[in-house]
Write a protein that holds these residues in place. Structure first.
Motif, short mmCIF file in Angstrom:
data_model
loop_
_atom_site.label_atom_id
_atom_site.label_comp_id
_atom_site.label_asym_id
_atom_site.label_seq_id
_atom_site.Cartn_x
_atom_site.Cartn_y
_atom_site.Cartn_z
N MET A 1 33.99 -25.57 98.89
CA MET A 1 35.34 -25.93 98.12
C MET A 1 35.40 -24.80 97.13
N CYS A 2 36.48 -24.07 96.81
CA CYS A 2 36.77 -23.06 95.89
C CYS A 2 37.33 -23.75 94.41
N VAL A 47 43.44 -18.18 89.22
CA VAL A 47 42.92 -17.29 90.03
C VAL A 47 41.83 -18.15 91.10
N GLN A 48 42.16 -17.55 92.25
CA GLN A 48 41.24 -18.32 93.45
C GLN A 48 40.87 -17.06 94.61
#
Length: 81
Positions: A1-2, A47-48
């Motif tokens: 998971m991010c 941001v990802q």
């Protein structure tokens, strides 16, 4: 998971693939603005994986940073909020 992290835009480099330098969790990073081309210097983005995915109000960014800091996910940094 991010996990998406709030970042404040410092500089924008326009072009076919717009890029920006942001301050994120106390560090400067270079990110892609392809999904949020409407942003300006001083705006906050989520941001990802090196891409900004959405814009945030300063209050939303501060709340997200506070939550991440209180859970030990990032170090405390006053410069981003």
């Amino acid at each position: 998971m991010c996990l998406g992290v709030p970042a404040k835009i410092q500089r924008i480099e326009p072009g076919l693939m717009p890029m920006a330098t942001v301050t994120m969790a106390g560090q400067e990073r270079r990110i892609c603005l392809a999904y949020t081309p409407e942003v300006a210097v001083g705006d906050f983005v989520l941001v990802q994986n090196g891409f900004s995915h959405s814009t945030l109000s300063p209050e939303e960014a501060a709340q997200a940073l506070h939550t991440m800091q209180s859970h030990g996910l990032i170090e405390k940094d006053e410069s981003c909020a």
